[in-house]
Design a protein around this motif. Structure first.
Motif, PDB file in Angstrom:
ATOM      1  N   ASP A 132      39.509  -7.815 -19.015  1.00  0.00           N
ATOM      2  CA  ASP A 132      39.154  -7.862 -20.431  1.00  0.00           C
ATOM      3  C   ASP A 132      40.412  -7.871 -21.289  1.00  0.00           C
ATOM      4  O   ASP A 132      41.439  -7.288 -20.934  1.00  0.00           O
ATOM      5  CB  ASP A 132      38.290  -6.662 -20.816  1.00  0.00           C
ATOM      6  N   LEU A 133      40.308  -8.538 -22.426  1.00  0.00           N
ATOM      7  CA  LEU A 133      41.379  -8.557 -23.404  1.00  0.00           C
ATOM      8  C   LEU A 133      40.879  -7.900 -24.685  1.00  0.00           C
ATOM      9  O   LEU A 133      39.712  -8.029 -25.052  1.00  0.00           O
ATOM     10  CB  LEU A 133      41.820  -9.991 -23.708  1.00  0.00           C
ATOM     11  N   VAL A 134      41.768  -7.209 -25.367  1.00  0.00           N
ATOM     12  CA  VAL A 134      41.447  -6.552 -26.636  1.00  0.00           C
ATOM     13  C   VAL A 134      42.457  -7.025 -27.675  1.00  0.00           C
ATOM     14  O   VAL A 134      43.668  -7.046 -27.412  1.00  0.00           O
ATOM     15  CB  VAL A 134      41.498  -5.012 -26.499  1.00  0.00           C
ATOM     16  N   ALA A 135      41.962  -7.418 -28.848  1.00  0.00           N
ATOM     17  CA  ALA A 135      42.841  -7.894 -29.918  1.00  0.00           C
ATOM     18  C   ALA A 135      42.285  -7.452 -31.261  1.00  0.00           C
ATOM     19  O   ALA A 135      41.073  -7.298 -31.431  1.00  0.00           O
ATOM     20  CB  ALA A 135      42.977  -9.418 -29.873  1.00  0.00           C
ATOM     21  N   ASP A 136      43.186  -7.238 -32.210  1.00  0.00           N
ATOM     22  CA  ASP A 136      42.766  -6.864 -33.563  1.00  0.00           C
ATOM     23  C   ASP A 136      42.316  -8.107 -34.322  1.00  0.00           C
ATOM     24  O   ASP A 136      42.867  -9.203 -34.162  1.00  0.00           O
ATOM     25  CB  ASP A 136      43.910  -6.192 -34.319  1.00  0.00           C
ATOM     26  N   LEU A 137      41.318  -7.916 -35.173  1.00  0.00           N
ATOM     27  CA  LEU A 137      40.785  -9.014 -35.990  1.00  0.00           C
ATOM     28  C   LEU A 137      40.798  -8.578 -37.448  1.00  0.00           C
ATOM     29  O   LEU A 137      40.062  -7.670 -37.848  1.00  0.00           O
ATOM     30  CB  LEU A 137      39.355  -9.361 -35.569  1.00  0.00           C
ATOM     31  N   ALA A 138      41.678  -9.197 -38.240  1.00  0.00           N
ATOM     32  CA  ALA A 138      41.768  -8.876 -39.661  1.00  0.00           C
ATOM     33  C   ALA A 138      40.586  -9.496 -40.403  1.00  0.00           C
ATOM     34  O   ALA A 138      40.302 -10.689 -40.270  1.00  0.00           O
ATOM     35  CB  ALA A 138      43.087  -9.386 -40.237  1.00  0.00           C
ATOM     36  N   VAL A 139      39.883  -8.668 -41.177  1.00  0.00           N
ATOM     37  CA  VAL A 139      38.696  -9.117 -41.912  1.00  0.00           C
ATOM     38  C   VAL A 139      38.825  -8.684 -43.370  1.00  0.00           C
ATOM     39  O   VAL A 139      39.170  -7.516 -43.655  1.00  0.00           O
ATOM     40  CB  VAL A 139      37.412  -8.524 -41.293  1.00  0.00           C
ATOM     41  N   ALA A 140      38.565  -9.597 -44.286  1.00  0.00           N
ATOM     42  CA  ALA A 140      38.594  -9.270 -45.708  1.00  0.00           C
ATOM     43  C   ALA A 140      37.428  -8.341 -46.043  1.00  0.00           C
ATOM     44  O   ALA A 140      36.378  -8.398 -45.395  1.00  0.00           O
ATOM     45  CB  ALA A 140      38.507 -10.545 -46.546  1.00  0.00           C
ATOM     46  N   PRO A 141      37.580  -7.473 -47.049  1.00  0.00           N
ATOM     47  CA  PRO A 141      36.521  -6.509 -47.359  1.00  0.00           C
ATOM     48  C   PRO A 141      35.197  -7.164 -47.720  1.00  0.00           C
ATOM     49  O   PRO A 141      34.130  -6.646 -47.369  1.00  0.00           O
ATOM     50  CB  PRO A 141      37.108  -5.686 -48.508  1.00  0.00           C
ATOM     51  N   TRP A 142      35.225  -8.291 -48.425  1.00  0.00           N
ATOM     52  CA  TRP A 142      33.969  -8.952 -48.778  1.00  0.00           C
ATOM     53  C   TRP A 142      33.283  -9.554 -47.554  1.00  0.00           C
ATOM     54  O   TRP A 142      32.058  -9.551 -47.468  1.00  0.00           O
ATOM     55  CB  TRP A 142      34.209 -10.018 -49.850  1.00  0.00           C
ATOM     56  N   ASP A 143      34.085 -10.062 -46.598  1.00  0.00           N
ATOM     57  CA  ASP A 143      33.491 -10.566 -45.363  1.00  0.00           C
ATOM     58  C   ASP A 143      32.888  -9.433 -44.541  1.00  0.00           C
ATOM     59  O   ASP A 143      31.832  -9.589 -43.913  1.00  0.00           O
ATOM     60  CB  ASP A 143      34.533 -11.309 -44.531  1.00  0.00           C
ATOM     61  N   ALA A 144      33.575  -8.280 -44.542  1.00  0.00           N
ATOM     62  CA  ALA A 144      33.052  -7.136 -43.815  1.00  0.00           C
ATOM     63  C   ALA A 144      31.766  -6.626 -44.449  1.00  0.00           C
ATOM     64  O   ALA A 144      30.828  -6.212 -43.762  1.00  0.00           O
ATOM     65  CB  ALA A 144      34.093  -6.017 -43.769  1.00  0.00           C
ATOM     66  N   ALA A 145      31.696  -6.662 -45.773  1.00  0.00           N
ATOM     67  CA  ALA A 145      30.509  -6.155 -46.473  1.00  0.00           C
ATOM     68  C   ALA A 145      29.333  -7.129 -46.379  1.00  0.00           C
ATOM     69  O   ALA A 145      28.192  -6.716 -46.127  1.00  0.00           O
ATOM     70  CB  ALA A 145      30.851  -5.890 -47.940  1.00  0.00           C
ATOM     71  N   LEU A 146      29.602  -8.429 -46.536  1.00  0.00           N
ATOM     72  CA  LEU A 146      28.531  -9.417 -46.601  1.00  0.00           C
ATOM     73  C   LEU A 146      28.237 -10.085 -45.259  1.00  0.00           C
ATOM     74  O   LEU A 146      27.176 -10.690 -45.087  1.00  0.00           O
ATOM     75  CB  LEU A 146      28.888 -10.490 -47.632  1.00  0.00           C
ATOM     76  N   GLY A 147      29.159  -9.982 -44.332  1.00  0.00           N
ATOM     77  CA  GLY A 147      29.025 -10.720 -43.082  1.00  0.00           C
ATOM     78  C   GLY A 147      29.678 -12.087 -43.211  1.00  0.00           C
ATOM     79  O   GLY A 147      29.675 -12.678 -44.293  1.00  0.00           O
ATOM     80  N   ALA A 148      30.255 -12.575 -42.123  1.00  0.00           N
ATOM     81  CA  ALA A 148      30.952 -13.863 -42.186  1.00  0.00           C
ATOM     82  C   ALA A 148      31.245 -14.364 -40.781  1.00  0.00           C
ATOM     83  O   ALA A 148      31.086 -13.641 -39.797  1.00  0.00           O
ATOM     84  CB  ALA A 148      32.252 -13.728 -42.983  1.00  0.00           C
ATOM     85  N   SER A 149      31.664 -15.614 -40.703  1.00  0.00           N
ATOM     86  CA  SER A 149      32.170 -16.204 -39.467  1.00  0.00           C
ATOM     87  C   SER A 149      33.677 -16.342 -39.631  1.00  0.00           C
ATOM     88  O   SER A 149      34.145 -17.120 -40.465  1.00  0.00           O
ATOM     89  CB  SER A 149      31.518 -17.568 -39.220  1.00  0.00           C
ATOM     90  N   VAL A 150      34.443 -15.584 -38.857  1.00  0.00           N
ATOM     91  CA  VAL A 150      35.889 -15.469 -39.048  1.00  0.00           C
ATOM     92  C   VAL A 150      36.616 -16.136 -37.883  1.00  0.00           C
ATOM     93  O   VAL A 150      36.267 -15.887 -36.714  1.00  0.00           O
ATOM     94  CB  VAL A 150      36.299 -13.978 -39.154  1.00  0.00           C
ATOM     95  N   PRO A 151      37.626 -16.980 -38.143  1.00  0.00           N
ATOM     96  CA  PRO A 151      38.365 -17.612 -37.047  1.00  0.00           C
ATOM     97  C   PRO A 151      39.249 -16.597 -36.321  1.00  0.00           C
ATOM     98  O   PRO A 151      39.775 -15.659 -36.921  1.00  0.00           O
ATOM     99  CB  PRO A 151      39.199 -18.680 -37.750  1.00  0.00           C
ATOM    100  N   MET A 152      39.384 -16.815 -35.009  1.00  0.00           N
ATOM    101  CA  MET A 152      40.229 -15.929 -34.198  1.00  0.00           C
ATOM    102  C   MET A 152      40.833 -16.721 -33.053  1.00  0.00           C
ATOM    103  O   MET A 152      40.146 -17.508 -32.398  1.00  0.00           O
ATOM    104  CB  MET A 152      39.410 -14.755 -33.645  1.00  0.00           C
ATOM    105  N   GLY A 153      42.113 -16.519 -32.805  1.00  0.00           N
ATOM    106  CA  GLY A 153      42.778 -17.177 -31.691  1.00  0.00           C
ATOM    107  C   GLY A 153      42.530 -16.440 -30.386  1.00  0.00           C
ATOM    108  O   GLY A 153      42.488 -15.211 -30.341  1.00  0.00           O
ATOM    109  N   THR A 154      42.333 -17.184 -29.289  1.00  0.00           N
ATOM    110  CA  THR A 154      42.182 -16.632 -27.945  1.00  0.00           C
ATOM    111  C   THR A 154      43.117 -17.412 -27.018  1.00  0.00           C
ATOM    112  O   THR A 154      43.631 -18.470 -27.408  1.00  0.00           O
ATOM    113  CB  THR A 154      40.734 -16.754 -27.444  1.00  0.00           C
ATOM    114  N   PRO A 155      43.362 -16.940 -25.806  1.00  0.00           N
ATOM    115  CA  PRO A 155      44.206 -17.718 -24.890  1.00  0.00           C
ATOM    116  C   PRO A 155      43.668 -19.113 -24.619  1.00  0.00           C
ATOM    117  O   PRO A 155      44.436 -20.015 -24.268  1.00  0.00           O
ATOM    118  CB  PRO A 155      44.193 -16.865 -23.606  1.00  0.00           C
ATOM    119  N   ALA A 156      42.363 -19.325 -24.792  1.00  0.00           N
ATOM    120  CA  ALA A 156      41.773 -20.643 -24.563  1.00  0.00           C
ATOM    121  C   ALA A 156      41.757 -21.506 -25.813  1.00  0.00           C
ATOM    122  O   ALA A 156      41.398 -22.679 -25.749  1.00  0.00           O
ATOM    123  CB  ALA A 156      40.347 -20.482 -24.030  1.00  0.00           C
TER     124      ALA A 156
END
Length: 284
Positions: A197-221
């Motif tokens: 398993d891999l663990v990584a931090d994901l920065a999320v803006a407060p409005w996205d955290a409050a309202l829900g969102a689809s946030v881009p994230m880099g992975t090894p793939a």
């Protein structure tokens, strides 16, 4: 019977007592290997010392090999498990009383190793540092060892501590020994490894955290989008199934995105007004 090899005492090579536990042997090896690696130690004979340290660890780190070495010394490589279990007549169960000359006569046609018979090469170990990206993808890689370079196939999804066997690339002999590359995953600025398993931090803006969102994230793939549910707080772990390290023999690992809600500093009067309004609404 104590080891009969007066040329090399593996315990002395590693600087440990004969009753040293396995964890002490491992610590001693790692310390010496780092200090004595020819890339670090440029003094004459460094390469030979490094090979001797690696060979000593290979023998003493394995309980079965260590047991044979403790009893037969440098002849341990030529003692089969069956021979260890075969007592002499009148000494049932007393494997330690086996007559070495009789034993090697039956095993090697009268030639005791070191007296004209062939001597098999020892298996050796070396550490292989890999980035998480290289471990994820696998592929061909050139590995530089003391005095030589080898092209090695890295299986996709290797994990820390996994051994890659290179047949016939160990110490010279008849037959030559094998070389085992022990994978060491390098620290990564973004990912933390937990098995596959891999663990990584994901920065999320407060409005996205409050309202829900689809946030881009880099992975090894490559880049993926992470669904952040409404009302997500910092520290929440979002599981991305199968996005961890591959597993050639089973299910791949997962990637866990740990949410970190990042609050921007208000840059304009309008932004400050909106934040105050939001604070007033929550205070009611």
């Amino acid at each position: 019977m104590a080891p009969t090899d007066t040329a090399v005492d593996y315990y002395r090579v590693l600087g440990v007592n004969r009753d040293a536990p396995q964890d002490e042997i491992q610590r001693a090896y790692r310390k010496l290997a780092r200090r004595s690696h020819p890339d670090v130690d440029r003094s004459p004979g460094a390469e030979d010392r490094f090979k001797q340290i690696t060979e000593a660890y290979h023998v003493l780190s394995d309980p079965e090999r260590r047991r044979k070495y403790d009893q037969f010394g440098s002849d341990w490589r030529h003692v089969t498990d069956e021979a260890m279990r075969t007592p002499r007549p009148g000494n049932v169960g007393a494997a330690r009383d086996v007559d070495l000359d009789d034993l090697f006569a039956s095993l090697f046609g009268g030639h005791r190793p070191g007296r004209g018979g062939p001597v098999a090469g020892a298996d050796t170990e070396a550490e292989l540092d890999l980035s998480i990206e290289d471990a994820f993808r696998g592929g061909r890689r050139r590995v530089t060892l003391p005095g030589r370079a080898l092209d090695v196939t890295i299986p996709a999804g290797v994990v820390d501590g996994q051994r890659i066997r290179l047949a016939g690339q160990g110490s010279s002999g008849t037959p030559p020994g094998d070389l085992y590359l022990v994978v060491r995953l390098e620290p990564h600025p973004r990912y933390r490894v937990q098995g596959r398993d891999l663990v990584a931090d994901l920065a999320v803006a407060p409005w996205d955290a409050a309202l829900g969102a689809s946030v881009p994230m880099g992975t090894p793939a490559g880049q993926v989008r992470v669904t952040v549910p409404p009302g997500t707080s910092s520290g929440r772990r979002l599981r991305l199934a199968g996005q961890g390290l591959p597993n050639p023999r089973g299910a791949p690992g997962d990637l866990y995105a740990v949410v970190s809600v990042t609050v921007p500093r208000p840059a304009t009067d309008e932004e400050r007004t909106l934040w105050r309004r939001l604070a007033e609404l929550h205070a009611k």
